[in-house]
Design an enzyme around this catalytic site. Structure first.
Site, PDB file in Angstrom:
ATOM      1  N   SER A   1      19.809  33.837  46.510  1.00  0.00           N
ATOM      2  CA  SER A   1      20.741  33.194  47.429  1.00  0.00           C
ATOM      3  C   SER A   1      20.201  33.327  48.842  1.00  0.00           C
ATOM      4  O   SER A   1      19.418  34.235  49.152  1.00  0.00           O
ATOM      5  CB  SER A   1      22.111  33.875  47.339  1.00  0.00           C
ATOM      6  OG  SER A   1      22.950  33.511  48.413  1.00  0.00           O
TER       7      SER A   1
ATOM      8  N   TYR B   1      25.641  42.425  48.767  1.00  0.00           N
ATOM      9  CA  TYR B   1      25.236  41.200  48.081  1.00  0.00           C
ATOM     10  C   TYR B   1      23.831  40.794  48.511  1.00  0.00           C
ATOM     11  O   TYR B   1      22.985  40.440  47.675  1.00  0.00           O
ATOM     12  CB  TYR B   1      26.233  40.087  48.403  1.00  0.00           C
ATOM     13  CG  TYR B   1      25.930  38.763  47.738  1.00  0.00           C
ATOM     14  CD1 TYR B   1      25.979  38.624  46.351  1.00  0.00           C
ATOM     15  CD2 TYR B   1      25.597  37.637  48.499  1.00  0.00           C
ATOM     16  CE1 TYR B   1      25.701  37.401  45.738  1.00  0.00           C
ATOM     17  CE2 TYR B   1      25.332  36.415  47.899  1.00  0.00           C
ATOM     18  CZ  TYR B   1      25.380  36.303  46.523  1.00  0.00           C
ATOM     19  OH  TYR B   1      25.115  35.091  45.917  1.00  0.00           O
TER      20      TYR B   1
END
Length: 315
Positions: A160, A186
């Site tokens: 990501s 994350y």
């Protein structure tokens, strides 16, 4: 310096566009988290091209219905469901032990994002790092023999642009000293996904296995459930728009995954990071609106080797 890879596909391409004209008959694919979001569209495209596809999921019951839809919509009867909990080492071992024959395509797609409270896996790891990275790391290693048997296997590591928020902080992977930051955690896990692809290719290329990582794009899926869902998406759309980037449909979001999994344009290519169906530009600095490019630290071979050794010890 190797030449940056581009393809005829782009941000608006769909997974179906990427597999048009491809024949994946005889290929066997595993898609983790393949029953929702971009995972199901990745699985759909691979099945449409004739691959045997296994949806590796935490909840097999609901996934059975999804698999039935995929079989009907693609005309491919070889779509299966198997239980897999990436946060549970016993589940990973059971999945790998039950697998027979080669694996030609492993799409490490499942993941969790920005869990608001610090939580840990059964093994004591911070949940996002433990699930998104260590779970997939353990799975790929457990399937190494099956991947090598394919004589040309590809691993797809779904990362990501969130990786731009944090490198892997080796001195405190599990937030035992740092204040917990949901998006920082994350980001660390998504950086680890890229570093995995770099080192897996270095170690396993002689076994015919290559791995690449990717940013699928901004897509509204269940991934955002921990951060407010639709409200978060509205803010994210604004941020992407400020950077001149449009949100994608799940079908478009799956395109880069499918490109790395199946396209002959990527034969023999490994250890790279892609977005919008092309290799991303390496960057050394992030601004508040940066949503594209790959951080230099995520491709660093020394970081990749160190993470692999640490991950071996942790799993």
């Amino acid at each position: 310096m190797t030449e940056r890879i581009t393809t005829p596909f782009g941000a608006a391409s769909t997974a179906a566009d990427v597999v048009a004209g491809l024949d994946l008959g005889g290929k066997r694919a595993i898609v983790t988290g393949g029953a929702s979001g971009i995972g199901v569209e990745t699985a759909r495209a691979l099945a449409l091209a004739g691959a045997e596809v296994t949806l590796a999921v935490r909840r097999p019951g609901p996934a059975d219905e999804v698999a039935g839809d995929l079989r009907r919509s693609t005309g491919n009867p070889a779509v299966h469901v198997a239980p897999l909990d990436l946060a549970d080492p016993a589940s990973i071992t059971a999945f790998a032990d039950a697998w027979t024959g080669p694996v030609h395509i492993l799409v490490n797609n499942a993941g969790v994002m920005a869990i608001q409270e610090l939580t840990r896996t059964a093994g004591g790891r911070e949940t996002q790092f433990g699930t998104n990275h260590l779970g997939h790391f353990a799975l790929a290693n457990a399937l190494h023999r099956a991947l090598a048997a394919a004589d040309g296997a590809r691993i797809v590591s779904v990362s990501s642009s969130g990786h731009l928020r944090s490198p892997v902080v080796f001195d405190d992977l599990d937030y035992r000293f740092r204040d917990y930051d949901p998006f920082g955690a994350y980001g660390q896990a998504k950086t680890a996904n890229v570093l995995f692809a770099v080192e897996a290719t270095r170690r396993w290329a002689d076994d015919g296995i290559v791995a690449n990582a990717l940013m699928p794009g901004g897509i509204h899926t269940a991934l955002q459930r921990h951060v407010g869902g639709s409200e978060y998406i509205a803010l994210a759309r604004e941020r992407f728009a400020a950077a001149g980037v449009h949100f994608k449909t799940p079908e478009q979001g799956a395109a880069t995954s499918v490109l790395l999994a199946a396209s002959p344009l990527l034969d023999g290519v490994g250890g790279r990071y892609f977005e919008d169906c092309a290799e991303a530009v390496e960057i050394t600095e992030r601004t508040p609106v940066t949503v594209a490019g790959v951080a230099a630290y995520a491709l660093d071979p020394a970081n990749a080797e160190r993470l692999w050794e640490v991950s071996l010890a942790l799993t």
